[in-house]
Design an enzyme around this catalytic site. Structure first.
Site, PDB file in Angstrom:
ATOM      1  N   LEU A 333       0.829  -1.204   0.000  1.00  0.00           N
ATOM      2  CA  LEU A 333       0.000   0.000   0.000  1.00  0.00           C
ATOM      3  C   LEU A 333       0.857   1.245   0.000  1.00  0.00           C
ATOM      4  CD1 LEU A 333      -2.619  -1.075   2.693  1.00  0.00           C
ATOM      5  CD2 LEU A 333      -3.018  -0.856   0.247  1.00  0.00           C
ATOM      6  N   PHE A 338       7.967   4.175   9.128  1.00  0.00           N
ATOM      7  CA  PHE A 338       8.508   3.121   9.964  1.00  0.00           C
ATOM      8  C   PHE A 338       8.584   1.787   9.250  1.00  0.00           C
ATOM      9  CE2 PHE A 338       6.604   6.384  12.482  1.00  0.00           C
ATOM     10  CZ  PHE A 338       7.586   6.661  13.405  1.00  0.00           C
ATOM     11  N   VAL A 341       3.926  -0.935   4.194  1.00  0.00           N
ATOM     12  CA  VAL A 341       2.581  -1.356   4.604  1.00  0.00           C
ATOM     13  C   VAL A 341       1.958  -2.183   3.483  1.00  0.00           C
ATOM     14  CG1 VAL A 341       0.354  -0.585   5.467  1.00  0.00           C
ATOM     15  CG2 VAL A 341       2.365   0.830   5.827  1.00  0.00           C
ATOM     16  N   LYS A 355       1.841  -3.683   8.724  1.00  0.00           N
ATOM     17  CA  LYS A 355       3.035  -2.825   8.671  1.00  0.00           C
ATOM     18  C   LYS A 355       4.234  -3.617   9.134  1.00  0.00           C
ATOM     19  CE  LYS A 355       3.591   1.683   9.238  1.00  0.00           C
ATOM     20  NZ  LYS A 355       3.422   2.902   9.033  1.00  0.00           N
ATOM     21  N   ASP A 452       4.861  12.739  14.120  1.00  0.00           N
ATOM     22  CA  ASP A 452       4.989  12.665  12.666  1.00  0.00           C
ATOM     23  C   ASP A 452       3.634  12.912  11.997  1.00  0.00           C
ATOM     24  OD1 ASP A 452       6.406  12.456  10.324  1.00  0.00           O
ATOM     25  OD2 ASP A 452       6.384  10.261  10.270  1.00  0.00           O
TER      26      ASP A 452
END
Ligand SMILES: *[C@@H]1O[C@H](CO)[C@@H](O)[C@H](O)[C@H]1NC(C)=O
Ligand SMILES: *[C@@H]1O[C@H](CO)[C@@H](O)[C@H](O)[C@H]1NC(C)=O
Length: 645
Positions: A333, A338, A341, A355, A452
């Site tokens: 995706l 981090f 995904v 994730k 973030d």
């Protein structure tokens, strides 16, 4: 073989109204395709082409799985009219018999034409599709039982033997791995009874038990009839005085019934008695909880329903791997701060976002992962993405989130769908995001600073309400590096200067980023794109300048229809954004104040102070130039900033 209907209420469809066609099959040439029931929803699919192409797609997905299994699910949701399909063969069928039962079922279910839901049940197999996810359904209204119309050949002792066999089946089957049992029993009077019980593999152990108990209730009065069948959404139960599977396929139930004599007495004594029933349920539930805590294993069914509230579910790595088709590029995706995904479809049909985290592999990082996952999984708010569970395998740390069909906000501001959001939707996103942040900062029992916030971290649901993603993850980064981490490099346009430069962390860091996002939502411009020839300003700088010149309406996205918004409201929102991006941390409002300001009609006059401008590029006309030091890729992070003037 003829069957007579014992009782039948309404169908177990989830729709309010259904048409139920009941076929009592007089003489099926193949006993496995002896039809028990076929039912079609009274509602038709809206887009027939999309529906049929999705339906056909699920059929071919199922077909390809059936070479190695007796149970399969498939989901197709292209364009519109999603289709969820489930197919199950009784385990005594050979692979080729199972496939031929599947062929008959798919051909026959086509008689429902474009009905958006249908089911067909044979002695040998079961096919059902719906427009929504029903894979975890167990017992539903419309569950029914059919008794045969002939008395068992050897009636002496038949009733007791049949009853005992059925009770044993419904107690033991939920405890058997594949939710399947086939048994042959010989009673004292010489009567022989054959029985099978089966649950869909997508229901929980408790759900399987509930379903079979209801099924048992539906046929317990059939004896001395020679056979009986009970059908329901999540299970099947059948007995007969003649063999319908081969002798070498039986299961010994003894070990699944052990240590259970008191319970069995309760069952035999009074299944209809309400008290015994409640006690039994409590006992089954107790055993279930005890067992799952002992083994740490999770059934697919646990992911849904009440158990979802318990905390982070531990997913099995192999389930996530198959859900994401081995983390294929097709399922990717996006690449977040981090880690990557992926879209995943779990066995029970639920669509999730998985994730894969890129964080340190130290023991400390792993311990932190557990703590954080636990914390995050307890955050429940309609504007925050739900963490459904996690998975840890060797060096891989995975987080499983709810999936948002509409993707992230940046797509609607600057991407493929730019210009499609009207003012009402934009305002709802601005307000919802503020509410989500206020919850994280002030209402959740432990203050979570996101660190973030940016438009690609704000996802939108089907009604274009925002849900903030990735909260809590920044805490997994080592303390001394997080503010300079390369992962923040791309989002510097959103980062509060005191945090980017000095690592000073307060919740006002999020307030600042939020202000930048609001300016993006209003203008449709990216915060870190240099625009506006000839002045060449970044969004925040430009916003401040037009504010000082008293021409803030210049900021408004030209895709917005001026008839759709109230200029005063837009102006108020711009001022709130600039209040959030002020240089002085103390002057920035708390997020709960932002919510109040957004909702209040009256504009409170605030003296706004100038933001600190911080650039991604090296703009030499700005004052102090600093470099981020030793982190990798740090050339990208060289920045300049001008102190407040
Ligand atoms: C779906 O399959 C049926 C039967 O094979 C076929 O008649 C129909 O054209 C197919 N529809 C689509 C949209 O693929
Ligand atoms: C079970 O018995 C049938 C014949 O009744 C035979 O065809 C089959 O191979 C046997 N299966 C096993 C696993 O022994």
């Amino acid at each position: 073989m003829k069957t007579k209907l014992l009782h039948l209420s309404i169908s177990f469809f989830t729709f309010s109204s259904i048409s139920l066609l009941l076929f009592l099959n007089p003489a099926a040439s193949d006993p496995q395709t002896n039809l028990l029931i076929r039912a079609c929803s009274t509602y038709n699919a809206t887009n027939r082409l999309a529906f049929f192409s999705n339906l056909n797609g699920t059929f071919s997905d199922l077909r390809s799985q059936l070479n190695s299994t007796h149970f399969a699910t498939a989901v197709r949701a292209q364009v519109s009219d999603p289709v969820y399909t489930l197919f199950q063969c009784r385990n005594y069928l050979s692979t080729s018999d199972c496939l031929s039962c599947f062929s008959v079922a798919t051909a026959q279910i086509r008689n429902c034409s474009a009905a958006n839901g249908a089911r067909i049940i044979y002695d040998g197999c079961f096919l059902r599709y719906e427009s929504n996810n029903f894979f975890d359904q167990t017992t539903q209204p419309g569950n029914s039982g059919f008794c045969g119309n002939q008395t068992a050949a050897k009636a002496v002792g038949f009733n007791q033997t049949a009853e005992k066999l059925l009770t044993d089946l419904y107690v033991a089957t939920p405890r058997i791995g594949g939710y399947w049992a086939a048994v042959r029993r010989e009673g004292v009077g010489g009567a022989v009874v054959y029985g099978v019980a089966q649950c869909a593999l997508t229901v929980s152990e408790v759900g399987c038990g509930d379903c079979l108990r209801v099924a048992y209730g539906n046929i317990q009065n059939c004896p001395p009839d020679g056979d009986g069948r009970a059908i329901d959404a999540g299970c099947f139960l059948r007995y007969s005085d003649t063999a319908f599977f081969s002798a070498n396929q039986t299961v010994d139930l003894a070990r699944y019934l052990r240590g259970d004599s008191s319970k069995k007495k309760a069952i035999i004594g009074g299944v209809v008695g309400g008290v015994a029933f409640v006690l039994l349920l409590a006992l089954i539930l107790f055993l279930f909880i005890q067992r799952s805590s002992e083994t740490g294993k999770t059934h697919q069914g646990d992911i849904l329903g009440a158990t979802e509230l318990r905390g982070p579910v531990n997913f099995r790595y192999k389930d996530l791997k198959s859900a994401t088709r081995n983390f294929s590029d097709e399922n990717k995706l996006g690449a977040g701060g981090f880690g990557d995904v992926y879209k995943g479809v779990l066995k029970n049909g639920k669509i999730v976002a998985v994730k894969k985290l890129i964080i340190g592999q130290s023991d400390r990082a792993k311990a932190d992962f557990e703590t954080e996952a636990k914390l995050i999984s307890n955050v429940h708010h309609r504007h925050l993405i739900r963490l459904l569970g996690c998975c840890k395998k060797y060096t891989e740390l995975l987080l499983v989130y709810e999936y948002m069909e509409n993707g992230s906000l940046d797509k609607y501001l600057f991407g493929d769908s730019r210009g499609t959001l009207n003012w009402k939707r934009r305002f709802n996103i601005i307000l919802g995001t503020a509410r989500g942040l206020a919850y994280l900062h002030e209402e959740f029992h432990s203050c979570i600073i996101h660190r973030d916030i940016k438009s690609s971290n704000i996802l939108v649901d089907n009604d274009f309400h925002p849900k903030i993603a990735d909260f809590g993850l920044a805490r997994l980064l080592p303390e001394d590096q997080s503010h300079l981490s390369t992962q923040f490099g791309g989002t510097l346009g959103y980062t509060a200067p005191e945090y980017a430069i000095h690592g000073e962390l307060t919740e006002k860091v999020d307030t600042y980023s939020y202000g930048v996002v609001v300016l993006e939502i209003i203008s449709g411009l990216k915060s870190n794109d240099l625009r506006r020839e000839p002045t060449k300003q970044y969004l925040l700088e430009w916003a401040w300048n037009v504010y000082e010149n008293g021409t803030v309406m210049e900021l408004v996205d030209e895709n917005l229809d001026p008839n759709e918004y109230d200029a005063e409201e837009v102006q108020k929102v711009i001022e709130i954004a600039l209040m959030c991006t002020q240089s002085s941390v103390a002057s920035r409002p708390a997020m709960s104040q932002v919510v109040i300001s957004l909702l209040s009609r009256v504009q409170t006059a605030h003296e706004l102070t100038r933001p600190t401008f911080i650039d991604v590029s090296n703009r030499v006309q700005r004052a102090t130039s600093i470099s981020s030091g030793s982190s990798a890729n740090d050339t990208r992070l060289s920045m300049s900033f001008s102190p407040t003037v």
